[in-house]
Design a protein around this motif. Structure first.
Motif, PDB file in Angstrom:
ATOM      1  N   GLN A 219       0.819  -1.208   0.000  1.00 37.50           N
ATOM      2  CA  GLN A 219       0.000   0.000   0.000  1.00 37.50           C
ATOM      3  C   GLN A 219       0.857   1.262   0.000  1.00 37.50           C
ATOM      4  OE1 GLN A 219      -3.379  -0.174  -0.438  1.00 37.50           O
ATOM      5  NE2 GLN A 219      -2.826  -2.322  -0.734  1.00 37.50           N
ATOM      6  N   HIS A 220       2.029   1.189   0.624  1.00 40.07           N
ATOM      7  CA  HIS A 220       2.898   2.364   0.668  1.00 40.07           C
ATOM      8  C   HIS A 220       3.390   2.726  -0.739  1.00 40.07           C
ATOM      9  CE1 HIS A 220       5.440   5.205   2.907  1.00 40.07           C
ATOM     10  NE2 HIS A 220       6.311   4.997   1.946  1.00 40.07           N
ATOM     11  N   ASN A 221       3.839   1.729  -1.481  1.00 41.52           N
ATOM     12  CA  ASN A 221       4.301   2.020  -2.837  1.00 41.52           C
ATOM     13  C   ASN A 221       3.157   2.445  -3.736  1.00 41.52           C
ATOM     14  OD1 ASN A 221       6.976   1.624  -2.302  1.00 41.52           O
ATOM     15  ND2 ASN A 221       7.092  -0.431  -3.187  1.00 41.52           N
ATOM     16  N   LEU A 222       1.967   1.874  -3.534  1.00 41.29           N
ATOM     17  CA  LEU A 222       0.813   2.324  -4.315  1.00 41.29           C
ATOM     18  C   LEU A 222       0.557   3.815  -4.088  1.00 41.29           C
ATOM     19  CD1 LEU A 222      -1.672  -0.659  -3.862  1.00 41.29           C
ATOM     20  CD2 LEU A 222      -0.660   0.120  -6.012  1.00 41.29           C
ATOM     21  N   ALA A 223       0.772   4.272  -2.855  1.00 40.70           N
ATOM     22  CA  ALA A 223       0.583   5.696  -2.575  1.00 40.70           C
ATOM     23  C   ALA A 223       1.559   6.551  -3.378  1.00 40.70           C
ATOM     24  CB  ALA A 223       0.757   5.955  -1.077  1.00 40.70           C
ATOM     25  N   TYR A 224       2.813   6.099  -3.510  1.00 38.96           N
ATOM     26  CA  TYR A 224       3.769   6.814  -4.362  1.00 38.96           C
ATOM     27  C   TYR A 224       3.256   6.891  -5.799  1.00 38.96           C
ATOM     28  CZ  TYR A 224       7.546   6.153  -0.844  1.00 38.96           C
ATOM     29  OH  TYR A 224       8.331   6.162   0.273  1.00 38.96           O
ATOM     30  N   TRP A 225       2.888   5.720  -6.332  1.00 37.18           N
ATOM     31  CA  TRP A 225       2.547   5.639  -7.752  1.00 37.18           C
ATOM     32  C   TRP A 225       1.270   6.395  -8.072  1.00 37.18           C
ATOM     33  CZ3 TRP A 225       3.321  -0.184  -6.738  1.00 37.18           C
ATOM     34  CH2 TRP A 225       4.689  -0.456  -6.634  1.00 37.18           C
ATOM     35  N   GLN A 226       0.367   6.520  -7.085  1.00 40.31           N
ATOM     36  CA  GLN A 226      -0.910   7.178  -7.318  1.00 40.31           C
ATOM     37  C   GLN A 226      -0.899   8.651  -6.926  1.00 40.31           C
ATOM     38  OE1 GLN A 226      -3.528   4.553  -5.169  1.00 40.31           O
ATOM     39  NE2 GLN A 226      -3.447   2.957  -6.753  1.00 40.31           N
ATOM     40  N   GLY A 227       0.288   9.160  -6.542  1.00 39.41           N
ATOM     41  CA  GLY A 227       0.405  10.586  -6.270  1.00 39.41           C
ATOM     42  C   GLY A 227      -0.233  11.022  -4.969  1.00 39.41           C
ATOM     43  N   ALA A 228      -0.272  10.141  -3.973  1.00 39.10           N
ATOM     44  CA  ALA A 228      -0.810  10.509  -2.660  1.00 39.10           C
ATOM     45  C   ALA A 228       0.194  11.412  -1.936  1.00 39.10           C
ATOM     46  CB  ALA A 228      -1.096   9.250  -1.844  1.00 39.10           C
ATOM     47  N   ASP A 229      -0.118  11.800  -0.711  1.00 41.25           N
ATOM     48  CA  ASP A 229       0.765  12.648   0.084  1.00 41.25           C
ATOM     49  C   ASP A 229       1.622  11.789   1.007  1.00 41.25           C
ATOM     50  OD1 ASP A 229      -0.447  14.827  -1.067  1.00 41.25           O
ATOM     51  OD2 ASP A 229      -1.713  15.299   0.667  1.00 41.25           O
ATOM     52  N   TRP A 230       2.911  12.110   1.067  1.00 50.08           N
ATOM     53  CA  TRP A 230       3.791  11.434   2.027  1.00 50.08           C
ATOM     54  C   TRP A 230       4.880  12.405   2.460  1.00 50.08           C
ATOM     55  CZ3 TRP A 230       4.126  10.452  -3.229  1.00 50.08           C
ATOM     56  CH2 TRP A 230       5.355  10.704  -3.836  1.00 50.08           C
ATOM     57  N   TRP A 231       5.449  12.139   3.625  1.00 45.64           N
ATOM     58  CA  TRP A 231       6.571  12.936   4.112  1.00 45.64           C
ATOM     59  C   TRP A 231       7.752  11.993   4.285  1.00 45.64           C
ATOM     60  CZ3 TRP A 231       5.991  18.290   5.765  1.00 45.64           C
ATOM     61  CH2 TRP A 231       7.229  18.886   6.068  1.00 45.64           C
ATOM     62  N   GLY A 232       8.830  12.246   3.547  1.00 45.35           N
ATOM     63  CA  GLY A 232      10.034  11.431   3.655  1.00 45.35           C
ATOM     64  C   GLY A 232      10.914  11.936   4.779  1.00 45.35           C
ATOM     65  N   ILE A 233      11.225  11.060   5.736  1.00 44.31           N
ATOM     66  CA  ILE A 233      12.044  11.413   6.890  1.00 44.31           C
ATOM     67  C   ILE A 233      13.439  10.830   6.706  1.00 44.31           C
ATOM     68  CG2 ILE A 233      12.290  11.151   9.397  1.00 44.31           C
ATOM     69  CD1 ILE A 233       9.823  12.763   8.687  1.00 44.31           C
ATOM     70  N   GLY A 234      14.463  11.678   6.809  1.00 41.02           N
ATOM     71  CA  GLY A 234      15.835  11.170   6.782  1.00 41.02           C
ATOM     72  C   GLY A 234      16.682  11.817   5.710  1.00 41.02           C
ATOM     73  N   PRO A 235      18.002  11.604   5.770  1.00 41.37           N
ATOM     74  CA  PRO A 235      18.907  12.150   4.761  1.00 41.37           C
ATOM     75  C   PRO A 235      18.542  11.637   3.366  1.00 41.37           C
ATOM     76  CG  PRO A 235      20.134  11.270   6.630  1.00 41.37           C
ATOM     77  CD  PRO A 235      18.720  10.837   6.804  1.00 41.37           C
ATOM     78  N   GLY A 236      18.421  12.547   2.415  1.00 38.06           N
ATOM     79  CA  GLY A 236      18.121  12.152   1.040  1.00 38.06           C
ATOM     80  C   GLY A 236      16.682  11.751   0.798  1.00 38.06           C
ATOM     81  N   ALA A 237      15.837  11.806   1.821  1.00 39.14           N
ATOM     82  CA  ALA A 237      14.440  11.376   1.661  1.00 39.14           C
ATOM     83  C   ALA A 237      13.659  12.385   0.837  1.00 39.14           C
ATOM     84  CB  ALA A 237      13.790  11.192   3.027  1.00 39.14           C
ATOM     85  N   HIS A 238      12.691  11.877   0.075  1.00 38.54           N
ATOM     86  CA  HIS A 238      11.815  12.709  -0.740  1.00 38.54           C
ATOM     87  C   HIS A 238      10.413  12.733  -0.144  1.00 38.54           C
ATOM     88  CE1 HIS A 238      15.074  12.240  -3.544  1.00 38.54           C
ATOM     89  NE2 HIS A 238      14.459  12.915  -4.491  1.00 38.54           N
ATOM     90  N   GLY A 239       9.761  13.880  -0.212  1.00 38.93           N
ATOM     91  CA  GLY A 239       8.381  14.000   0.233  1.00 38.93           C
ATOM     92  C   GLY A 239       7.524  14.595  -0.869  1.00 38.93           C
ATOM     93  N   HIS A 240       6.204  14.474  -0.712  1.00 37.41           N
ATOM     94  CA  HIS A 240       5.272  15.017  -1.705  1.00 37.41           C
ATOM     95  C   HIS A 240       3.947  15.314  -1.019  1.00 37.41           C
ATOM     96  CE1 HIS A 240       1.819  14.456  -4.489  1.00 37.41           C
ATOM     97  NE2 HIS A 240       2.544  15.229  -5.269  1.00 37.41           N
TER      98      HIS A 240
END
Length: 274
Positions: A219-240
């Motif tokens: 489900q986490h990767n589906l959220a990436y692919w479907q353009g949901a909202d996430w916050w990337g925590i950590g060095p080099g992490a990406h958020g959207h």
């Protein structure tokens, strides 16, 4: 590291509140990018508690950690479940020793059935990650890895084409001519074999991913692919969030120093168009 990540979680919660975003509990958590299980389980639990305290978790939230087969024990996997993890993704990559050696992987492929059994006994859903296209890997080598993974009857299998990343030891060996670079034709043949063998046992639902059932899709990767909202925590992490994508500084020291100073660790951002 765990304490530093808590600082970014607090920053994220503050930024989202000040932006007027409605409070939303978290539906998925994915701890990955390397081998998080090199950290003590107490640290992983602390970070998950930080997420839980900042936003809450929805009932039945999917909480995954990546792991190498040589970085877990029956006790550590049981402790992960106690902390709230529901899923583990093992970086198997290959079951062929010379392929693992080329990838600088340290685990013994004979250990993989044990760690899968331990994870199941602990109550975790199990995913296996495979990589194809390693220099020197034959089609028979790849078939052996696929068949070994299928025989373990995991809930999910990911099969990714190797990308030789600049700055890695393998990239340097390829650049010096010590190893051949992966070729598109070789990777295409191996993808077709994966499609044939994995598709006979699991449901294909994304280019590189197969699940036992629809409920076992990541489900986490589906959220990436479907353009949901996430916050990337950590060095080099990406958020959207809301069409704005950003990424953190990569070096851990720079990441930590920015948070210690009370500033955002973000290095850049972009607004996505249609």
């Amino acid at each position: 590291y765990a304490q530093t990540s808590l600082q970014e979680i607090a920053l994220a919660a503050d930024v989202m509140a000040k932006a007027g975003l409605p409070p939303r509990p978290v539906s998925t958590v994915f701890v990955g990018g390397g081998t998080p299980t090199l950290l003590p389980v107490d640290d992983l639990a602390l970070m998950l508690d930080g997420v839980r305290n900042a936003w809450g978790l929805v009932p039945g939230a999917e909480v995954t950690t990546e792991a190498n087969p040589d970085s877990v024990t029956p006790e550590s996997l049981a402790a992960l479940v106690e902390a709230g993890f529901t899923r583990v993704s093992f970086g198997v990559q290959s079951v062929v020793p010379h392929v693992l050696a080329t990838l600088d992987r340290t685990h013994d492929p004979l250990r993989v059935p044990d760690v899968v059994a331990w994870a199941r006994e602990a109550g975790l859903a199990v995913s296996l990650d495979l990589i194809y296209g390693t220099p020197g890997e034959s089609l028979a080598d790849w078939r052996a890895s696929l068949e070994a993974a299928i025989a373990l009857a995991p809930d999910h299998i990911s099969a990714y084409a190797l990308t030789v990343e600049p700055g890695t030891a393998l990239h340097r060996r390829v650049a010096r001519g010590e190893r051949p670079a992966p070729t598109g034709d070789d990777e295409a043949l191996k993808y077709e074999l994966a499609d044939e063998l994995l598709g006979a046992e699991l449901q294909w639902y994304e280019i590189s991913n197969w699940a036992r059932t629809a409920e076992m899709r990541c489900q986490h990767n589906l959220a990436y692919w479907q353009g949901a909202d996430w916050w990337g925590i950590g060095p080099g992490a990406h958020g959207h969030i809301g069409g704005v994508r950003w990424w953190n500084v990569k070096h851990p020291r720079a990441y930590a120093s920015r948070l210690a100073a009370g500033t955002s660790p973000a290095q850049g951002r972009e607004v996505l168009d249609d």
